[in-house]
Write an enzyme that holds these catalytic residues in place. Sequence first.
Site, PDB file in Angstrom:
ATOM      1  N   ARG A 189       5.026  68.761 -18.241  1.00  9.75           N
ATOM      2  CA  ARG A 189       5.370  67.202 -18.199  1.00  9.75           C
ATOM      3  C   ARG A 189       6.319  67.010 -19.449  1.00  9.75           C
ATOM      4  O   ARG A 189       5.867  67.504 -20.438  1.00  9.75           O
ATOM      5  CB  ARG A 189       4.266  66.477 -18.219  1.00  9.75           C
ATOM      6  CG  ARG A 189       3.417  66.572 -16.957  1.00  9.75           C
ATOM      7  CD  ARG A 189       4.183  65.763 -15.768  1.00  9.75           C
ATOM      8  NE  ARG A 189       3.259  65.940 -14.525  1.00  9.75           N
ATOM      9  CZ  ARG A 189       3.292  66.900 -13.780  1.00  9.75           C
ATOM     10  NH1 ARG A 189       3.831  67.962 -13.820  1.00  9.75           N
ATOM     11  NH2 ARG A 189       2.459  66.668 -12.621  1.00  9.75           N
ATOM     12  N   ASP A 205      12.217  72.448 -18.229  1.00 11.64           N
ATOM     13  CA  ASP A 205      12.804  71.640 -16.942  1.00 11.64           C
ATOM     14  C   ASP A 205      12.128  70.332 -16.973  1.00 11.64           C
ATOM     15  O   ASP A 205      12.298  69.729 -16.051  1.00 11.64           O
ATOM     16  CB  ASP A 205      12.326  72.629 -15.785  1.00 11.64           C
ATOM     17  CG  ASP A 205      11.279  72.626 -15.399  1.00 11.64           C
ATOM     18  OD1 ASP A 205      10.506  72.023 -16.094  1.00 11.64           O
ATOM     19  OD2 ASP A 205      10.924  72.776 -14.092  1.00 11.64           O
ATOM     20  N   GLU A 229      13.927  61.440 -17.770  1.00 13.67           N
ATOM     21  CA  GLU A 229      14.549  62.273 -16.920  1.00 13.67           C
ATOM     22  C   GLU A 229      15.496  61.385 -16.035  1.00 13.67           C
ATOM     23  O   GLU A 229      14.921  60.398 -15.297  1.00 13.67           O
ATOM     24  CB  GLU A 229      13.595  63.123 -15.987  1.00 13.67           C
ATOM     25  CG  GLU A 229      12.871  63.961 -16.779  1.00 13.67           C
ATOM     26  CD  GLU A 229      12.006  64.793 -15.885  1.00 13.67           C
ATOM     27  OE1 GLU A 229      11.611  64.547 -14.719  1.00 13.67           O
ATOM     28  OE2 GLU A 229      11.250  65.756 -16.410  1.00 13.67           O
ATOM     29  N   HIS A 243      14.590  69.326 -13.377  1.00 11.90           N
ATOM     30  CA  HIS A 243      13.201  69.136 -12.832  1.00 11.90           C
ATOM     31  C   HIS A 243      13.178  69.027 -11.147  1.00 11.90           C
ATOM     32  O   HIS A 243      12.794  68.009 -10.750  1.00 11.90           O
ATOM     33  CB  HIS A 243      12.440  68.071 -13.410  1.00 11.90           C
ATOM     34  CG  HIS A 243      10.853  68.047 -13.314  1.00 11.90           C
ATOM     35  ND1 HIS A 243      10.104  67.142 -13.742  1.00 11.90           N
ATOM     36  CD2 HIS A 243      10.033  68.932 -12.571  1.00 11.90           C
ATOM     37  CE1 HIS A 243       8.955  67.380 -13.410  1.00 11.90           C
ATOM     38  NE2 HIS A 243       8.891  68.570 -12.781  1.00 11.90           N
ATOM     39  N   LEU A 244      13.458  70.203 -10.486  1.00 11.98           N
ATOM     40  CA  LEU A 244      13.530  70.123  -9.172  1.00 11.98           C
ATOM     41  C   LEU A 244      12.884  71.293  -8.317  1.00 11.98           C
ATOM     42  O   LEU A 244      13.424  71.425  -7.398  1.00 11.98           O
ATOM     43  CB  LEU A 244      15.076  70.224  -8.780  1.00 11.98           C
ATOM     44  CG  LEU A 244      16.151  68.978  -9.364  1.00 11.98           C
ATOM     45  CD1 LEU A 244      17.476  69.242  -8.823  1.00 11.98           C
ATOM     46  CD2 LEU A 244      15.692  67.557  -8.598  1.00 11.98           C
ATOM     47  N   GLY A 245      12.107  71.908  -9.001  1.00 14.41           N
ATOM     48  CA  GLY A 245      11.433  72.949  -8.327  1.00 14.41           C
ATOM     49  C   GLY A 245      10.583  72.775  -7.229  1.00 14.41           C
ATOM     50  O   GLY A 245      10.696  73.298  -6.202  1.00 14.41           O
ATOM     51  N   ALA A 246      10.017  71.406  -7.145  1.00 14.96           N
ATOM     52  CA  ALA A 246       9.390  71.254  -5.698  1.00 14.96           C
ATOM     53  C   ALA A 246      10.462  70.492  -4.650  1.00 14.96           C
ATOM     54  O   ALA A 246       9.970  70.662  -3.716  1.00 14.96           O
ATOM     55  CB  ALA A 246       8.356  69.923  -6.044  1.00 14.96           C
TER      56      ALA A 246
END
Length: 324
Positions: A12, A36, A41, A60-63
Amino acid sequence: MKKGVRIVNVARGGVIDEEALVKALDAGIVAQAALDVFTEEPPAKHSKLVQHENVTATPHLGASTMEAQEGVAIEIAEAVVGALKGELASTAVNAPMVPAQVLTELKPFLALAEKLGRLAVQLVAGVTGVKNIKVTYASARAPDDLDTRVLRAMITKGLIEPISSVFVNLVNADFTAKQRGLRITEERIFLDGSPESPLELIQVQIANVESKFASAISDSGEIKVEGRVKDGIPHLTRVGSFDVDVSLEGSIILCRQVDQPGMIGKVGSILSEENVNVSFMSVGRIAPRKQAVMAIGVDEEPSKQSLKRIGEIPAVEEFVYLKL
């Protein structure tokens, strides 16, 4: 930190003081950082942290990747199917978090817990008086290695569902029990031996009630049922003060009778005439030719006429039919 450490933060933003991290990078205390997530953000265009030569930054786009979305969709579908089947979900956010491997290990004991609750409440004469329930777990494992919350939920499910229209699950079990005025206390008995199996036995007692099957009352005055898991299958192993051994599959007929020859044959003949299949039968007795309790597992529900005929056998002193 010692000089030369490398820091990765994919948890986070805000976990790391970003200004302090830039200073540590400039001073060489932190050799490199990979991030990330950020306090803001997306991060500012001219962020010193993002622009630093020793920082690797990714969105921060892993999901949001195709692989992640597919994996989440499959997990959701499996969880919904499992919930509709009445299975416990290890990922429910408003229930005790129990790892999937623990649920797998406890699965046969969850079935045992629910069925013992169902048996116990059906033995009560006038179920509105059910208030005080004591559950005992016997195990060779240390208390910290045995989370009984899911077991208590399944016992609660077994106690409440046969006598109401309420659907009980892991999320609402404790609240539902409280609403109905049930006081469930738990006791653990530590056993010497191998802790390979999470539990040796589960015992359910209901205090301050009368029973429609007097033999279910223990020497201390409570309705008592006890069970174990054998070869992955739940078994009823004790009713009141009588030892029995019957698989908890299908339903059960309990008979208290005078211990004498021919009793098994007489009851079996009545059931066979109606094409009711006997899956298991066990007799527990005080002593030869004295009082005995016969537990009979049946695959189909006998008619009222057949049950009446069983009760009319001269040696049978009482009986009860219990649905599982």
